[in-house]
Design a protein around this motif. Structure first.
Motif, PDB file in Angstrom:
ATOM      1  N   GLN A 187      -1.362  12.475  -8.338  1.00 36.95           N
ATOM      2  CA  GLN A 187      -0.183  11.823  -7.505  1.00 36.95           C
ATOM      3  C   GLN A 187       1.040  12.435  -8.402  1.00 36.95           C
ATOM      4  OE1 GLN A 187      -0.196   9.789  -4.871  1.00 36.95           O
ATOM      5  NE2 GLN A 187      -2.223  10.251  -4.812  1.00 36.95           N
ATOM      6  N   GLU A 234       5.206   7.522  -2.326  1.00 39.28           N
ATOM      7  CA  GLU A 234       3.668   7.334  -2.286  1.00 39.28           C
ATOM      8  C   GLU A 234       3.121   7.261  -3.531  1.00 39.28           C
ATOM      9  OE1 GLU A 234       3.034  10.039   1.865  1.00 39.28           O
ATOM     10  OE2 GLU A 234       2.442  10.783   0.077  1.00 39.28           O
ATOM     11  N   GLU A 235       3.903   7.892  -4.377  1.00 38.10           N
ATOM     12  CA  GLU A 235       3.364   7.917  -5.816  1.00 38.10           C
ATOM     13  C   GLU A 235       3.606   6.405  -6.313  1.00 38.10           C
ATOM     14  OE1 GLU A 235       5.081  10.578  -8.967  1.00 38.10           O
ATOM     15  OE2 GLU A 235       3.681   9.674 -10.207  1.00 38.10           O
ATOM     16  N   TYR A 238       1.484   3.954  -4.897  1.00 36.79           N
ATOM     17  CA  TYR A 238       0.115   4.289  -5.278  1.00 36.79           C
ATOM     18  C   TYR A 238       0.061   3.518  -6.653  1.00 36.79           C
ATOM     19  CZ  TYR A 238      -3.660   6.488  -7.882  1.00 36.79           C
ATOM     20  OH  TYR A 238      -4.841   6.663  -8.804  1.00 36.79           O
TER      21      TYR A 238
END
Length: 420
Positions: A187, A234-235, A238
């Protein structure tokens, strides 16, 4: 004539006087433009150097992450080889322990049923001579000594297998942690690569001299910045999901109790082509009685007791089985290694499903095996289980309902049961 000459001289003087300032102004304008161009070039060079430095910095981060991923992958490969070697040694020790248990148990039963101590006395009394009696006593002494040696070796092997099991479990846990780190790094790498693309496009934009080309590059840069922001989001999402899942799984492990299905009533299910019957069940959270059906391998020694601490990788099927069945060993390894480890610890292993037993599919789970806790039994081909890491779900639950544990779908159909 003199007047004409004088007029001509005066006109020439005026013309030259006016031409000198014009020439001076033209030279100054040229120098000013050159200076402006040089300043612009200098400014562009500075911007280019700053952009290149940013590219180099991000590229160094990308290279570092890739290097770490390579090292973790190599470490996992090495640890897997060590785990495989340890399991081979554990298997041999387990077989030796089980074999000695059978010999010692047979001798113990013989002593109880045949009165071995009285037979020894009778053997001495029946001697033909003193030398014969001495020989017989010596033989019996050697037999007792051999048994003592066997018992000592048995204890030594039990200590050795426990140490190897701990080392094996440590290797398995490290592999799981490395795999999680690789996922995290992946990621981060996506974010760094997106930022690198922004830096490269920024450098290309600074190097561009055509305004239309520069405008196109600036648009690409804006799109790349949006992509980088999305990758960063998104990281973050996540990592937040990973943290939330870890907390949820930790909480689930503390309160995990298999829903034991009892009072199973079989009904005919005419619409089912699987061969299974419909059932009406009532739920209970009380553990079933420890009634073990006929098994291929029966324990011949006292079972080892373990703490309820869960030493397996969170979310894996071994972690879920330990949470549901605290009597399971703390260092039994991967799922396919559990039967050998359980036998060495004195637990029975067989092929008949029993509520409360641990079901083991040694060839499922991508070669690592899979385990679950049996919660209901209708027949050897129709059971229910509680488990984790099934179909991608890391939490504990009943995901399959009634199913055939011997179907080829589950690692070729081979299934064993470890009885509590």
């Amino acid at each position: 004539m003199k007047k004409q000459i004088l007029a001509t001289v005066l006109l020439s003087t005026i013309a030259l006087t006016q031409l000198a300032p014009m020439t001076s102004v033209s030279a100054q304008d040229t120098d000013s433009k050159i200076s402006a161009v040089e300043n612009k070039i200098s400014s562009l060079n500075s911007q280019q150097a700053a952009a290149q430095a940013q590219v180099d910095s991000i590229q160094a981060n990308v290279n570092q992450i890739k290097d770490q991923q390579s090292k973790l992958a190599a470490e996992n490969e090495k640890l897997q080889a060590e785990s495989d070697a340890l399991f081979a040694e554990i298997t041999v020790l387990s077989e030796n322990i089980v074999a000695r248990n059978e010999v010692l148990s047979a001798q113990a039963r013989s002593a109880q049923t045949e009165g071995t101590a009285l037979n020894y006395i009778a053997t001495v009394l029946d001697s033909n001579s003193i030398s014969d009696a001495v020989s017989r006593v010596t033989a019996m002494t050697e037999l007792v000594s051999a048994n003592n040696d066997m018992i000592r070796q048995q204890e030594a092997d039990k200590v050795a297998i426990e140490e190897k099991q701990k080392a094996n479990q440590e290797a398995i846990n490290t592999i799981a942690a490395n795999q999680q780190q690789l996922s995290d790094d992946e990621q981060t790498l996506k974010t760094q690569q997106a930022e690198l693309e922004v830096a490269k496009l920024n450098l290309a934009a600074e190097l561009s001299t055509a305004e239309n080309e520069k405008q196109s590059l600036l648009e690409q840069k804006a799109a790349a910045e949006a992509a980088a922001a999305k990758a960063a989001a998104e990281e973050a999402a996540y990592r937040a999901a990973q943290e939330a899942q870890a907390k949820a799984l930790a909480a689930a492990a503390v309160t995990a109790t298999p829903t034991v299905l009892s009072n199973v009533t079989t009904q005919t299910n005419s619409g089912d082509t699987s061969g299974a019957s419909a059932t009406t069940v009532s739920e209970s959270t009380v553990a079933p009685a420890n009634t073990v059906a006929t098994t291929e391998t029966v324990a011949t020694t006292a079972k080892v007791s373990y703490s309820s601490a869960n030493t397996y990788p969170v979310g894996q099927c071994t972690w879920g089985a330990k949470a549901l069945a605290p009597w399971v060993g703390n260092y039994w390894g991967n799922a396919n290694q559990w039967p050998a480890s359980a036998q060495a610890a004195g637990y029975s292993v067989g092929s008949t499903p029993v509520v409360g037993a641990v079901a083991v599919w040694p060839y499922d789970g991508g070669g690592y095996g899979h385990v679950a806790v049996v919660t209901a039994v209708q027949s050897a081909t129709n059971i229910q289980v509680s488990e984790s890491n099934y179909a991608g779900s890391m939490s504990i639950g009943n995901y399959r309902g009634w199913f055939n544990p011997t179907a080829s779908t589950w690692g070729g159909g081979t299934v064993l049961y470890i009885y509590p």
